[in-house]
Design a protein around this motif. Sequence first.
Motif, PDB file in Angstrom:
ATOM      1  N   GLN A  72       0.832  -1.206   0.000  1.00  0.00           N
ATOM      2  CA  GLN A  72       0.000   0.000   0.000  1.00  0.00           C
ATOM      3  C   GLN A  72       0.866   1.256   0.000  1.00  0.00           C
ATOM      4  OE1 GLN A  72      -2.636   0.389   3.398  1.00  0.00           O
ATOM      5  NE2 GLN A  72      -4.158   1.451   2.175  1.00  0.00           N
ATOM      6  N   LYS A  73       1.995   1.205   0.695  1.00  0.00           N
ATOM      7  CA  LYS A  73       2.900   2.357   0.771  1.00  0.00           C
ATOM      8  C   LYS A  73       3.699   2.532  -0.520  1.00  0.00           C
ATOM      9  CE  LYS A  73       3.498   1.911   5.782  1.00  0.00           C
ATOM     10  NZ  LYS A  73       4.458   1.573   6.860  1.00  0.00           N
ATOM     11  N   HIS A  74       3.781   1.467  -1.341  1.00  0.00           N
ATOM     12  CA  HIS A  74       4.595   1.509  -2.560  1.00  0.00           C
ATOM     13  C   HIS A  74       3.742   1.407  -3.818  1.00  0.00           C
ATOM     14  CE1 HIS A  74       7.637   0.697   0.505  1.00  0.00           C
ATOM     15  NE2 HIS A  74       8.536   1.122  -0.363  1.00  0.00           N
ATOM     16  N   LYS A  75       2.560   2.007  -3.758  1.00  0.00           N
ATOM     17  CA  LYS A  75       1.679   2.143  -4.924  1.00  0.00           C
ATOM     18  C   LYS A  75       1.276   0.804  -5.527  1.00  0.00           C
ATOM     19  CE  LYS A  75       3.600   6.686  -6.013  1.00  0.00           C
ATOM     20  NZ  LYS A  75       4.197   7.569  -7.045  1.00  0.00           N
ATOM     21  N   GLY A  76       1.237  -0.239  -4.697  1.00  0.00           N
ATOM     22  CA  GLY A  76       0.726  -1.521  -5.143  1.00  0.00           C
ATOM     23  C   GLY A  76       1.698  -2.353  -5.948  1.00  0.00           C
ATOM     24  N   ARG A  77       2.990  -2.008  -5.974  1.00  0.00           N
ATOM     25  CA  ARG A  77       3.989  -2.743  -6.769  1.00  0.00           C
ATOM     26  C   ARG A  77       5.201  -3.048  -5.895  1.00  0.00           C
ATOM     27  NH1 ARG A  77       8.386  -1.054 -10.299  1.00  0.00           N
ATOM     28  NH2 ARG A  77       8.642  -2.477 -12.082  1.00  0.00           N
ATOM     29  N   VAL A  78       5.487  -4.326  -5.686  1.00  0.00           N
ATOM     30  CA  VAL A  78       6.603  -4.723  -4.821  1.00  0.00           C
ATOM     31  C   VAL A  78       7.362  -5.882  -5.444  1.00  0.00           C
ATOM     32  CG1 VAL A  78       5.381  -3.984  -2.738  1.00  0.00           C
ATOM     33  CG2 VAL A  78       5.243  -6.366  -3.472  1.00  0.00           C
ATOM     34  N   SER A  79       8.567  -6.088  -4.968  1.00  0.00           N
ATOM     35  CA  SER A  79       9.390  -7.215  -5.401  1.00  0.00           C
ATOM     36  C   SER A  79       9.949  -7.917  -4.176  1.00  0.00           C
ATOM     37  CB  SER A  79      10.550  -6.729  -6.277  1.00  0.00           C
ATOM     38  OG  SER A  79      11.482  -5.994  -5.492  1.00  0.00           O
ATOM     39  N   PRO A  80      10.356  -9.168  -4.297  1.00  0.00           N
ATOM     40  CA  PRO A  80      10.965  -9.864  -3.154  1.00  0.00           C
ATOM     41  C   PRO A  80      12.181  -9.131  -2.599  1.00  0.00           C
ATOM     42  CG  PRO A  80      10.384 -11.440  -4.862  1.00  0.00           C
ATOM     43  CD  PRO A  80      10.158 -10.074  -5.448  1.00  0.00           C
ATOM     44  N   SER A  81      12.991  -8.538  -3.491  1.00  0.00           N
ATOM     45  CA  SER A  81      14.191  -7.827  -3.024  1.00  0.00           C
ATOM     46  C   SER A  81      13.823  -6.636  -2.142  1.00  0.00           C
ATOM     47  CB  SER A  81      15.016  -7.346  -4.217  1.00  0.00           C
ATOM     48  OG  SER A  81      15.468  -8.435  -4.985  1.00  0.00           O
ATOM     49  N   GLN A  82      12.781  -5.901  -2.534  1.00  0.00           N
ATOM     50  CA  GLN A  82      12.324  -4.769  -1.715  1.00  0.00           C
ATOM     51  C   GLN A  82      11.912  -5.239  -0.325  1.00  0.00           C
ATOM     52  OE1 GLN A  82       9.170  -3.135  -4.199  1.00  0.00           O
ATOM     53  NE2 GLN A  82      10.307  -1.220  -4.382  1.00  0.00           N
ATOM     54  N   ILE A  83      11.154  -6.314  -0.297  1.00  0.00           N
ATOM     55  CA  ILE A  83      10.648  -6.829   0.983  1.00  0.00           C
ATOM     56  C   ILE A  83      11.793  -7.332   1.850  1.00  0.00           C
ATOM     57  CG2 ILE A  83       9.228  -8.644   2.020  1.00  0.00           C
ATOM     58  CD1 ILE A  83       7.398  -8.338  -0.467  1.00  0.00           C
ATOM     59  N   MET A  84      12.730  -8.023   1.232  1.00  0.00           N
ATOM     60  CA  MET A  84      13.882  -8.533   1.988  1.00  0.00           C
ATOM     61  C   MET A  84      14.645  -7.398   2.649  1.00  0.00           C
ATOM     62  SD  MET A  84      15.149 -11.307  -0.864  1.00  0.00           S
ATOM     63  CE  MET A  84      16.777 -11.520  -0.124  1.00  0.00           C
ATOM     64  N   LYS A  85      14.815  -6.300   1.915  1.00  0.00           N
ATOM     65  CA  LYS A  85      15.568  -5.163   2.444  1.00  0.00           C
ATOM     66  C   LYS A  85      14.779  -4.402   3.503  1.00  0.00           C
ATOM     67  CE  LYS A  85      18.006  -0.972   0.976  1.00  0.00           C
ATOM     68  NZ  LYS A  85      18.399  -0.124  -0.193  1.00  0.00           N
ATOM     69  N   ALA A  86      13.486  -4.176   3.232  1.00  0.00           N
ATOM     70  CA  ALA A  86      12.669  -3.352   4.132  1.00  0.00           C
ATOM     71  C   ALA A  86      12.283  -4.083   5.404  1.00  0.00           C
ATOM     72  CB  ALA A  86      11.416  -2.877   3.404  1.00  0.00           C
ATOM     73  N   LEU A  87      11.974  -5.383   5.293  1.00  0.00           N
ATOM     74  CA  LEU A  87      11.474  -6.136   6.443  1.00  0.00           C
ATOM     75  C   LEU A  87      12.506  -7.084   7.052  1.00  0.00           C
ATOM     76  CD1 LEU A  87       7.897  -7.044   5.087  1.00  0.00           C
ATOM     77  CD2 LEU A  87       8.619  -5.030   6.375  1.00  0.00           C
ATOM     78  N   SER A  88      13.705  -7.115   6.445  1.00  0.00           N
ATOM     79  CA  SER A  88      14.780  -8.008   6.933  1.00  0.00           C
ATOM     80  C   SER A  88      14.350  -9.476   6.899  1.00  0.00           C
ATOM     81  CB  SER A  88      15.214  -7.610   8.358  1.00  0.00           C
ATOM     82  OG  SER A  88      15.702  -6.289   8.392  1.00  0.00           O
TER      83      SER A  88
END
Length: 260
Positions: free
Chosen positions: A188-204
């Motif tokens: 929701q914070k990233h305009k509905g578009r995410v990748s596994p790499s983003q999640i790995m970095k943001a959520l550890s």
Amino acid sequence: MRRRGMGAGALMKKKMQDEKYKQKANEMATQQLEQLSQHLEAFHANLEEFAAKHKQEIRRDPQFRHQFQMMCASIGVDPLASGKGFWSEMLGVGSFYYELGIQAIEVCIATRPVNGGIISIKELRSRLLKTRGKYGQDISIDDIKMSIKKLKLLGTGFSVYGTGDNLIVQSVPSELNMDHTEILEFAQKHKGRVSPSQIMKALSWGRERSVSVLEHLVREEMAWIDTQASPRETWYWFPVFFIEQRRASIQLPDENSQEN
């Protein structure tokens, strides 16, 4: 010398004293309960008088309606508990929330093929306002939350996730755990578009965990896979959020721009 124990007379006297203390305590508790009951009855009567005096504001103003609900809750009164009785006849709030709940169901079912059964509460409110028309009563996010709370009692499978204004309404009977909720909030914070790499970095998180949760949301038809955007990364789109972003970017009319 050994101390002599209490005699029979002393024991009897002590027992009588204990009984008197117990009786007095019961009398005081009864008096306090009666006083509390009188205060509650008086407050209940004042609340009814207040409701009768301000019923138009309660019906029209979402914020005023929310404050009234809070006052009712403070004395254990639920105006929505029944479609009959004083509160329903005086204010119509019981039927208001059940009617709103039915409209919310209709919107969620209509949008389910696109969003997979999840919709932001802001988007739901915007669609409800459009459905109700410019002459309908204004509704707030608190009104929608209250109507969904009543729907849950009927076992409809509706739930609300998230905090603050970033609330998501789920209308499909799928169990979402904390991992699913975190990714939905992140998307929701990233305009509905995410990748596994983003999640790995943001959520550890590790890659396996990130991909596993994303794939679950795809299977539940809450997300779409985009393998063509980049040869190095798979992207996941959440329709509910990029539809919301598109609405905001082109400034589609909402309740604030409706004609009077």
